[in-house]
Design a protein around this motif. Structure first.
Motif, PDB file in Angstrom:
ATOM      1  N   LYS A 108       5.183   3.776  -4.068  1.00 12.85           N
ATOM      2  CA  LYS A 108       4.335   3.689  -2.872  1.00 12.85           C
ATOM      3  C   LYS A 108       3.914   2.232  -2.637  1.00 12.85           C
ATOM      4  O   LYS A 108       3.929   1.744  -1.512  1.00 12.85           O
ATOM      5  N   GLU A 109       3.576   1.555  -3.732  1.00 16.29           N
ATOM      6  CA  GLU A 109       3.173   0.152  -3.649  1.00 16.29           C
ATOM      7  C   GLU A 109       4.328  -0.721  -3.171  1.00 16.29           C
ATOM      8  O   GLU A 109       4.155  -1.594  -2.322  1.00 16.29           O
ATOM      9  N   ALA A 112       4.942  -0.237   0.503  1.00 10.74           N
ATOM     10  CA  ALA A 112       3.903  -0.885   1.312  1.00 10.74           C
ATOM     11  C   ALA A 112       4.190  -2.379   1.506  1.00 10.74           C
ATOM     12  O   ALA A 112       3.770  -2.973   2.493  1.00 10.74           O
ATOM     13  N   LYS A 113       4.916  -2.973   0.567  1.00  5.01           N
ATOM     14  CA  LYS A 113       5.211  -4.412   0.642  1.00  5.01           C
ATOM     15  C   LYS A 113       6.445  -4.726   1.478  1.00  5.01           C
ATOM     16  O   LYS A 113       6.707  -5.879   1.783  1.00  5.01           O
ATOM     17  N   SER A 118       7.410   1.668   7.304  1.00 11.34           N
ATOM     18  CA  SER A 118       6.133   1.826   8.013  1.00 11.34           C
ATOM     19  C   SER A 118       5.194   2.808   7.335  1.00 11.34           C
ATOM     20  O   SER A 118       3.984   2.724   7.494  1.00 11.34           O
ATOM     21  N   GLY A 119       5.752   3.772   6.609  1.00  9.93           N
ATOM     22  CA  GLY A 119       4.904   4.788   6.001  1.00  9.93           C
ATOM     23  C   GLY A 119       5.564   5.409   4.786  1.00  9.93           C
ATOM     24  O   GLY A 119       6.736   5.158   4.502  1.00  9.93           O
TER      25      GLY A 119
END
Length: 143
Positions: A108-109, A112-113, A118-119
């Motif tokens: 997830k991290e 996010a980078k 986008s999600g």
């Protein structure tokens, strides 16, 4: 409701694609759903090369891509990297949401980078998850 021109499902799991397709059809957010079994097929679709090339039809550019992480040939991370190198006209206005069964918080991290992603949502796609995606990324397509 204004429909999305197309949704692209990128997942090597046929059952997952079937469930996602049924949910998307039931929600009525698009009339065009394409499936790719890995990132390479998805790139071929986006660039109109490879097995998707047909002289008699034009493939609508997806507005939404639901992307699995773990796939053979080209995984979700490799796809995101290749996607970010596409020409602007091949990728603009496309929202990519990672849909994964991975419970690894690092995934997830990492997602996010990545500017291309986008999600991030857990599999299996639910109607609530789809509504959340629509509310977040396509509010102008809602009633």
């Amino acid at each position: 409701m204004k429909k999305l021109n197309s949704v692209l499902l990128v997942d090597d799991d046929v059952a997952t694609n079937f469930i996602s397709k049924m949910l998307i059809k039931k929600a009525g957010i698009t009339d065009h759903i394409e499936t790719a079994l890995n990132g390479r097929q998805a790139l071929d679709y986006l660039t109109n090369t490879g097995k998707y090339e047909k002289s008699d039809s034009i493939f609508p550019q997806p507005m939404l891509i639901l992307l699995d992480i773990n796939m053979p040939v080209m995984d979700g991370w490799e796809f995101a990297e290749a996607f970010s190198k596409l020409d602007k006209n091949q990728k603009e206005k496309i929202v990519i949401v990672m849909l994964t069964s991975s419970l690894n918080p690092d995934d997830k991290e990492k997602a996010a980078k990545l500017p291309a992603i986008s999600g991030f949502q857990n599999k299996v796609l639910t109607s609530e998850g789809l509504t959340s995606i629509m509310n977040t990324f396509f509010p102008d397509h809602l009633d």
